[in-house]
Design a protein around this motif. Structure first.
Motif, PDB file in Angstrom:
ATOM      1  N   THR A   1      32.892  49.561  35.395  1.00  0.00           N
ATOM      2  CA  THR A   1      33.194  48.894  34.122  1.00  0.00           C
ATOM      3  C   THR A   1      33.463  49.874  32.989  1.00  0.00           C
ATOM      4  O   THR A   1      33.996  49.479  31.948  1.00  0.00           O
ATOM      5  CB  THR A   1      32.036  47.975  33.706  1.00  0.00           C
ATOM      6  OG1 THR A   1      30.852  48.770  33.451  1.00  0.00           O
ATOM      7  CG2 THR A   1      31.722  46.958  34.799  1.00  0.00           C
TER       8      THR A   1
ATOM      9  N   LYS B   1      32.180  34.270  35.139  1.00  0.00           N
ATOM     10  CA  LYS B   1      33.291  33.997  34.231  1.00  0.00           C
ATOM     11  C   LYS B   1      33.092  34.711  32.900  1.00  0.00           C
ATOM     12  O   LYS B   1      34.048  34.943  32.154  1.00  0.00           O
ATOM     13  CB  LYS B   1      33.427  32.489  33.997  1.00  0.00           C
ATOM     14  CG  LYS B   1      33.908  31.714  35.219  1.00  0.00           C
ATOM     15  CD  LYS B   1      34.018  30.230  34.908  1.00  0.00           C
ATOM     16  CE  LYS B   1      34.527  29.452  36.119  1.00  0.00           C
ATOM     17  NZ  LYS B   1      34.625  27.999  35.858  1.00  0.00           N
TER      18      LYS B   1
ATOM     19  N   HIS C   1      31.334  40.814  34.341  1.00  0.00           N
ATOM     20  CA  HIS C   1      31.919  41.433  35.532  1.00  0.00           C
ATOM     21  C   HIS C   1      31.004  41.188  36.746  1.00  0.00           C
ATOM     22  O   HIS C   1      29.779  41.306  36.634  1.00  0.00           O
ATOM     23  CB  HIS C   1      32.082  42.939  35.312  1.00  0.00           C
ATOM     24  CG  HIS C   1      32.960  43.599  36.326  1.00  0.00           C
ATOM     25  ND1 HIS C   1      32.552  43.836  37.612  1.00  0.00           N
ATOM     26  CD2 HIS C   1      34.237  44.075  36.231  1.00  0.00           C
ATOM     27  CE1 HIS C   1      33.533  44.430  38.286  1.00  0.00           C
ATOM     28  NE2 HIS C   1      34.557  44.585  37.463  1.00  0.00           N
TER      29      HIS C   1
ATOM     30  N   SER D   1      30.332  46.567  45.928  1.00  0.00           N
ATOM     31  CA  SER D   1      31.378  47.154  45.077  1.00  0.00           C
ATOM     32  C   SER D   1      32.713  47.197  45.816  1.00  0.00           C
ATOM     33  O   SER D   1      33.758  46.899  45.232  1.00  0.00           O
ATOM     34  CB  SER D   1      30.969  48.555  44.609  1.00  0.00           C
ATOM     35  OG  SER D   1      30.792  49.428  45.705  1.00  0.00           O
TER      36      SER D   1
ATOM     37  N   PHE E   1      34.059  43.501  46.081  1.00  0.00           N
ATOM     38  CA  PHE E   1      34.632  43.012  44.824  1.00  0.00           C
ATOM     39  C   PHE E   1      35.923  43.744  44.476  1.00  0.00           C
ATOM     40  O   PHE E   1      36.827  43.173  43.863  1.00  0.00           O
ATOM     41  CB  PHE E   1      33.624  43.143  43.679  1.00  0.00           C
ATOM     42  CG  PHE E   1      32.569  42.084  43.704  1.00  0.00           C
ATOM     43  CD1 PHE E   1      32.905  40.743  43.728  1.00  0.00           C
ATOM     44  CD2 PHE E   1      31.220  42.419  43.718  1.00  0.00           C
ATOM     45  CE1 PHE E   1      31.934  39.754  43.758  1.00  0.00           C
ATOM     46  CE2 PHE E   1      30.241  41.442  43.750  1.00  0.00           C
ATOM     47  CZ  PHE E   1      30.599  40.096  43.768  1.00  0.00           C
ATOM     48  N   GLU E   2      36.022  45.007  44.867  1.00  0.00           N
ATOM     49  CA  GLU E   2      37.273  45.755  44.669  1.00  0.00           C
ATOM     50  C   GLU E   2      38.401  45.089  45.456  1.00  0.00           C
ATOM     51  O   GLU E   2      39.519  44.940  44.954  1.00  0.00           O
ATOM     52  CB  GLU E   2      37.091  47.201  45.133  1.00  0.00           C
ATOM     53  CG  GLU E   2      38.316  48.076  44.932  1.00  0.00           C
ATOM     54  CD  GLU E   2      38.112  49.496  45.426  1.00  0.00           C
ATOM     55  OE1 GLU E   2      39.122  50.162  45.726  1.00  0.00           O
ATOM     56  OE2 GLU E   2      36.946  49.944  45.517  1.00  0.00           O
TER      57      GLU E   2
ATOM     58  N   ILE F   1      38.518  41.907  46.355  1.00  0.00           N
ATOM     59  CA  ILE F   1      38.804  40.623  45.713  1.00  0.00           C
ATOM     60  C   ILE F   1      39.786  40.805  44.560  1.00  0.00           C
ATOM     61  O   ILE F   1      40.730  40.020  44.394  1.00  0.00           O
ATOM     62  CB  ILE F   1      37.500  39.956  45.209  1.00  0.00           C
ATOM     63  CG1 ILE F   1      36.696  39.418  46.398  1.00  0.00           C
ATOM     64  CG2 ILE F   1      37.815  38.818  44.240  1.00  0.00           C
ATOM     65  CD1 ILE F   1      35.355  38.811  46.003  1.00  0.00           C
ATOM     66  N   GLN F   2      39.569  41.864  43.782  1.00  0.00           N
ATOM     67  CA  GLN F   2      40.442  42.110  42.633  1.00  0.00           C
ATOM     68  C   GLN F   2      41.861  42.481  43.067  1.00  0.00           C
ATOM     69  O   GLN F   2      42.833  42.148  42.386  1.00  0.00           O
ATOM     70  CB  GLN F   2      39.858  43.228  41.765  1.00  0.00           C
ATOM     71  CG  GLN F   2      38.594  42.812  41.018  1.00  0.00           C
ATOM     72  CD  GLN F   2      37.982  43.953  40.230  1.00  0.00           C
ATOM     73  OE1 GLN F   2      38.058  45.113  40.632  1.00  0.00           O
ATOM     74  NE2 GLN F   2      37.352  43.642  39.109  1.00  0.00           N
ATOM     75  N   GLU F   3      42.003  43.160  44.217  1.00  0.00           N
ATOM     76  CA  GLU F   3      43.307  43.651  44.643  1.00  0.00           C
ATOM     77  C   GLU F   3      44.091  42.641  45.473  1.00  0.00           C
ATOM     78  O   GLU F   3      45.300  42.472  45.283  1.00  0.00           O
ATOM     79  CB  GLU F   3      43.145  44.958  45.437  1.00  0.00           C
ATOM     80  CG  GLU F   3      42.622  46.121  44.615  1.00  0.00           C
ATOM     81  CD  GLU F   3      43.588  46.551  43.525  1.00  0.00           C
ATOM     82  OE1 GLU F   3      44.812  46.459  43.739  1.00  0.00           O
ATOM     83  OE2 GLU F   3      43.119  46.974  42.449  1.00  0.00           O
TER      84      GLU F   3
ATOM     85  N   GLY G   1      42.771  39.316  46.342  1.00  0.00           N
ATOM     86  CA  GLY G   1      42.371  37.937  46.099  1.00  0.00           C
ATOM     87  C   GLY G   1      41.214  37.481  46.984  1.00  0.00           C
ATOM     88  O   GLY G   1      40.953  38.066  48.037  1.00  0.00           O
ATOM     89  N   PRO G   2      40.504  36.442  46.549  1.00  0.00           N
ATOM     90  CA  PRO G   2      39.317  35.978  47.275  1.00  0.00           C
ATOM     91  C   PRO G   2      39.617  35.351  48.627  1.00  0.00           C
ATOM     92  O   PRO G   2      38.796  35.436  49.545  1.00  0.00           O
ATOM     93  CB  PRO G   2      38.700  34.948  46.318  1.00  0.00           C
ATOM     94  CG  PRO G   2      39.824  34.517  45.434  1.00  0.00           C
ATOM     95  CD  PRO G   2      40.717  35.703  45.306  1.00  0.00           C
TER      96      PRO G   2
ATOM     97  N   THR H   1      40.241  38.155  51.200  1.00  0.00           N
ATOM     98  CA  THR H   1      39.009  38.918  51.323  1.00  0.00           C
ATOM     99  C   THR H   1      37.944  38.114  52.064  1.00  0.00           C
ATOM    100  O   THR H   1      37.223  38.643  52.916  1.00  0.00           O
ATOM    101  CB  THR H   1      38.480  39.313  49.923  1.00  0.00           C
ATOM    102  OG1 THR H   1      39.507  39.993  49.210  1.00  0.00           O
ATOM    103  CG2 THR H   1      37.275  40.220  50.038  1.00  0.00           C
TER     104      THR H   1
END
Length: 293
Positions: free
Chosen positions: A57, A179, A182, A235, A238-239, A241-243, A245-246, A249
């Protein structure tokens, strides 16, 4: 190595780490009380998560006053309750068997989302939930789901079922929190508040003595659970998921119980019979039905 390849390797790594937590937990459960094992795991996990949160973050973890109660609830359900039940169950339940029971958790999360957040729960979701329940019952009943109604489930099996319910509660409660915060920071605060809750019961159940009597293997398992199973696992997940999508992943989550069964057979010599494979396959397929787009 391309960035995309590295990302998928990290995602597979997180799945393998999570599969390995059942092996490490099984070993620790035989040597320590559930309270000491859980506290030491999350004491170190909190330290690791602090540095990972700062790196991801770009700032120190911070929470607003109105977020404290929701974060405390996450620590209560996802850390305190889950891990006491986790280590208590693994005293008597094989690692692979326990992981396959836990595999039903996403179906219960989907049911909870329908009840609490009014999300759609159509025919396929219902069919998936029922199939996952039959799969879990097949695993617990050693091939005969009806035997649970006659003979009941063992204490260890009930603890693992409790893990399913406590993680479902954690996941549902985390939905509005992430929501505003982070996800990695949410995990840090969950670890911190959960560790604080675990400290007093751990002290009353011999924590100080067990710190000095724990073996090198025990501490290796604790560090594995804290660093790889919690900090790096979350970590990297979640990385991903961000790249990507859920949805993409989330598919990899189905490999966690498979990994746990394989590692349990290889490292602990746990038997893998037809009923375990059949029940596990039903559970995983039921979860896929429940959560498919």
């Amino acid at each position: 190595m391309s960035a995309n390849t590295l990302l998928y390797l990290k995602l597979i790594g997180s799945v393998v780490f999570w599969g390995g937590t059942w092996i490490a937990g099984r070993i620790l459960a035989g040597d320590m009380t559930p309270y000491s094992a859980a506290f030491l795991r999350f004491f170190f996990a909190t330290i690791f998560m602090f540095f990972i949160t700062c790196r991801v973050t770009g700032k120190k973890p911070n929470c607003r006053r109105k977020d404290i109660l929701p974060l405390v609830f996450l620590g209560l359900t996802g850390v305190f309750m889950y891990n006491i039940l986790f280590f208590s169950g693994l005293k008597t339940v094989a690692a692979g068997r326990a992981a396959l029971i836990i595999a039903a958790t996403p179906s219960f999360i989907a049911l909870g989302s329908a009840l609490i957040f009014k999300e759609k729960f159509n025919f396929w979701k219902t069919a998936g939930l029922i199939l996952a329940l039959i799969g879990v019952s097949t695993i617990i009943g050693h091939g005969n789901p009806i035997s649970i109604l006659i003979e009941g489930a063992s204490f260890g099996d009930l603890c693992i079922i409790g893990c399913v319910l406590s993680w479902a509660a954690y996941s549902l409660a985390a939905k509005p929190v992430v929501k505003q915060m982070h996800p990695i920071e949410t995990v840090f605060w969950s670890c911190l508040f959960g560790s604080i809750m675990l400290l007093i019961p751990a002290l009353f159940n011999g924590l100080v003595a067990e710190i000095f009597t724990a073996s090198f293997i025990d501490y290796s398992c604790i560090i594995y659970l804290a660093l790889l199973g919690t900090s790096l696992g979350f970590s990297w997940y979640f990385e991903a998921i961000q790249e990507i999508g859920p949805s993409k992943t989330g598919i990899f989550i189905n490999l966690v119980p498979v990994t746990a069964v394989a590692l349990g057979a290889i490292m602990l010599g746990e038997p893998v019979d037809l009923f375990l494979v059949t029940g596990g396959a039903m559970t995983i397929f039921g979860v896929w039905l429940t959560n498919r787009s």
